[in-house]
Design a protein around this motif. Structure first.
Motif, PDB file in Angstrom:
ATOM      1  N   ILE A   4       0.881  -1.161   0.000  1.00  0.00           N
ATOM      2  CA  ILE A   4       0.000   0.000   0.000  1.00  0.00           C
ATOM      3  C   ILE A   4       0.921   1.214   0.000  1.00  0.00           C
ATOM      4  N   VAL A   5       0.719   2.092  -0.966  1.00  0.00           N
ATOM      5  CA  VAL A   5       1.551   3.293  -1.102  1.00  0.00           C
ATOM      6  C   VAL A   5       0.664   4.519  -0.951  1.00  0.00           C
ATOM      7  N   TYR A   6       1.013   5.367   0.027  1.00  0.00           N
ATOM      8  CA  TYR A   6       0.304   6.622   0.248  1.00  0.00           C
ATOM      9  C   TYR A   6       0.943   7.694  -0.627  1.00  0.00           C
ATOM     10  N   LEU A   7       0.126   8.355  -1.447  1.00  0.00           N
ATOM     11  CA  LEU A   7       0.608   9.411  -2.332  1.00  0.00           C
ATOM     12  C   LEU A   7       0.276  10.768  -1.726  1.00  0.00           C
ATOM     13  N   ALA A   8       1.270  11.397  -1.107  1.00  0.00           N
ATOM     14  CA  ALA A   8       1.107  12.698  -0.465  1.00  0.00           C
ATOM     15  C   ALA A   8       1.517  13.792  -1.434  1.00  0.00           C
ATOM     16  N   GLY A   9       0.810  14.895  -1.395  1.00  0.00           N
ATOM     17  CA  GLY A   9       1.194  16.009  -2.255  1.00  0.00           C
ATOM     18  C   GLY A   9      -0.013  16.731  -2.788  1.00  0.00           C
ATOM     19  N   GLU A  10       0.257  17.758  -3.547  1.00  0.00           N
ATOM     20  CA  GLU A  10      -0.812  18.620  -4.042  1.00  0.00           C
ATOM     21  C   GLU A  10      -1.847  17.831  -4.841  1.00  0.00           C
ATOM     22  N   GLY A  34      -4.439   7.941  -0.564  1.00  0.00           N
ATOM     23  CA  GLY A  34      -3.946   9.300  -0.379  1.00  0.00           C
ATOM     24  C   GLY A  34      -5.022  10.209   0.155  1.00  0.00           C
ATOM     25  N   PRO A  35      -4.748  11.505   0.123  1.00  0.00           N
ATOM     26  CA  PRO A  35      -5.711  12.481   0.638  1.00  0.00           C
ATOM     27  C   PRO A  35      -6.925  12.573  -0.288  1.00  0.00           C
ATOM     28  N   MET A  36      -7.960  13.208   0.213  1.00  0.00           N
ATOM     29  CA  MET A  36      -9.129  13.485  -0.619  1.00  0.00           C
ATOM     30  C   MET A  36      -8.684  14.395  -1.751  1.00  0.00           C
ATOM     31  N   GLU A  37      -8.911  13.962  -2.981  1.00  0.00           N
ATOM     32  CA  GLU A  37      -8.471  14.736  -4.139  1.00  0.00           C
ATOM     33  C   GLU A  37      -9.510  15.742  -4.620  1.00  0.00           C
ATOM     34  N   VAL A  73      -5.240   7.327   9.333  1.00  0.00           N
ATOM     35  CA  VAL A  73      -5.695   5.957   9.066  1.00  0.00           C
ATOM     36  C   VAL A  73      -4.977   5.374   7.854  1.00  0.00           C
ATOM     37  N   LEU A  74      -4.977   6.114   6.756  1.00  0.00           N
ATOM     38  CA  LEU A  74      -4.402   5.576   5.522  1.00  0.00           C
ATOM     39  C   LEU A  74      -2.879   5.496   5.569  1.00  0.00           C
ATOM     40  N   MET A  75      -2.238   6.486   6.156  1.00  0.00           N
ATOM     41  CA  MET A  75      -0.781   6.443   6.218  1.00  0.00           C
ATOM     42  C   MET A  75      -0.294   5.360   7.179  1.00  0.00           C
ATOM     43  N   ASN A  76      -1.025   5.123   8.261  1.00  0.00           N
ATOM     44  CA  ASN A  76      -0.640   4.048   9.177  1.00  0.00           C
ATOM     45  C   ASN A  76      -0.709   2.684   8.500  1.00  0.00           C
ATOM     46  N   LYS A  77      -1.591   2.519   7.534  1.00  0.00           N
ATOM     47  CA  LYS A  77      -1.695   1.264   6.799  1.00  0.00           C
ATOM     48  C   LYS A  77      -0.667   1.160   5.669  1.00  0.00           C
ATOM     49  N   ALA A  78      -0.113   2.285   5.259  1.00  0.00           N
ATOM     50  CA  ALA A  78       0.794   2.310   4.114  1.00  0.00           C
ATOM     51  C   ALA A  78       2.131   1.649   4.434  1.00  0.00           C
ATOM     52  N   ASP A  79       2.674   0.993   3.417  1.00  0.00           N
ATOM     53  CA  ASP A  79       4.016   0.419   3.501  1.00  0.00           C
ATOM     54  C   ASP A  79       5.076   1.434   3.090  1.00  0.00           C
ATOM     55  N   VAL A  80       4.695   2.338   2.194  1.00  0.00           N
ATOM     56  CA  VAL A  80       5.609   3.340   1.643  1.00  0.00           C
ATOM     57  C   VAL A  80       4.814   4.621   1.436  1.00  0.00           C
ATOM     58  N   VAL A  81       5.503   5.765   1.564  1.00  0.00           N
ATOM     59  CA  VAL A  81       4.897   7.060   1.271  1.00  0.00           C
ATOM     60  C   VAL A  81       5.723   7.720   0.173  1.00  0.00           C
ATOM     61  N   ILE A  82       5.016   8.231  -0.828  1.00  0.00           N
ATOM     62  CA  ILE A  82       5.651   9.053  -1.857  1.00  0.00           C
ATOM     63  C   ILE A  82       5.071  10.448  -1.705  1.00  0.00           C
ATOM     64  N   ALA A  83       5.940  11.446  -1.515  1.00  0.00           N
ATOM     65  CA  ALA A  83       5.501  12.832  -1.333  1.00  0.00           C
ATOM     66  C   ALA A  83       6.045  13.689  -2.461  1.00  0.00           C
ATOM     67  N   LEU A  84       5.142  14.283  -3.230  1.00  0.00           N
ATOM     68  CA  LEU A  84       5.541  15.124  -4.348  1.00  0.00           C
ATOM     69  C   LEU A  84       5.465  16.592  -3.956  1.00  0.00           C
ATOM     70  N   PHE A  85       6.585  17.288  -4.140  1.00  0.00           N
ATOM     71  CA  PHE A  85       6.651  18.732  -3.963  1.00  0.00           C
ATOM     72  C   PHE A  85       6.795  19.355  -5.341  1.00  0.00           C
ATOM     73  N   GLY A  86       5.809  20.135  -5.739  1.00  0.00           N
ATOM     74  CA  GLY A  86       5.882  20.830  -7.019  1.00  0.00           C
ATOM     75  C   GLY A  86       6.253  22.283  -6.804  1.00  0.00           C
ATOM     76  N   GLU A  87       6.424  22.994  -7.887  1.00  0.00           N
ATOM     77  CA  GLU A  87       6.812  24.404  -7.791  1.00  0.00           C
ATOM     78  C   GLU A  87       5.616  25.351  -7.801  1.00  0.00           C
ATOM     79  N   GLY A 105       8.170   6.281  10.964  1.00  0.00           N
ATOM     80  CA  GLY A 105       9.118   5.292  10.466  1.00  0.00           C
ATOM     81  C   GLY A 105       8.712   4.669   9.141  1.00  0.00           C
ATOM     82  N   LYS A 106       7.863   5.363   8.382  1.00  0.00           N
ATOM     83  CA  LYS A 106       7.435   4.866   7.078  1.00  0.00           C
ATOM     84  C   LYS A 106       8.515   5.162   6.045  1.00  0.00           C
TER      85      LYS A 106
END
Length: 148
Positions: A4-10, A34-37, A73-87, A105-106
């Motif tokens: 399970i991968v949590y996609l954090a970011g805009e 991920g977050p509510m889009e 809830v979702l991040m605690n279940k995630a195995d990996v987090v990918i966080a995108l920072f855009g400009e 510790g994710k």
């Protein structure tokens, strides 16, 4: 093994779809969360669930409670987090999510353009991997599934 991968970011661009398509093309066994889009739903969820709030600050607080609950809830279940920072957009929520992942510790992959190297240097040094493109992030994740 499925991740399970949590996609954090805009939430204003289609970067999540790009991640999902690249992962699918590589046949990676991943479920993405991920977050509510839907920005309006995210902003109004507090009033939708708890009723009309006294003012805009109370409305934001109620929505934040629910959005933070969802993230926890979702991040605690995630195995990996990918966080995108855009400009283009301010990245406070992304920084908060990346910091939460580090504190929990994710394993964390940060995607950020070279132009954001300096403002994100401390966060990048706490992440497991910092890359500049979605493609690099997916290749990094794909490496986990290789056996030879």
């Amino acid at each position: 093994m499925e991740f399970i991968v949590y996609l954090a970011g805009e939430i204003h661009s289609n970067w999540r779809e790009e991640v999902k398509e690249k992962a699918k093309s590589l046949k990676l066994p991943i479920t993405f969360v991920g977050p509510m889009e839907n920005h309006d739903r995210s902003d109004n969820i507090g009033e939708e669930i708890m009723g009309k709030q006294a003012d805009s600050i109370a409305k934001d607080d109620a929505a934040s409670d629910l959005n933070n609950f969802r993230t926890s809830v979702l991040m605690n279940k995630a195995d990996v987090v990918i966080a995108l920072f855009g400009e283009k957009y301010k990245q406070w929520n992304t920084a908060m999510d990346a910091s939460y992942a580090i504190a929990k510790g994710k394993p964390l992959i940060i995607i950020r353009p070279e132009s954001l190297h300096h403002p994100l240097k401390e966060l990048s040094n706490k992440a497991n991997i910092t890359v500049e493109t979605v493609n690099q992030a997916i290749k990094s994740l794909s490496y986990v599934f290789e056996s030879r």
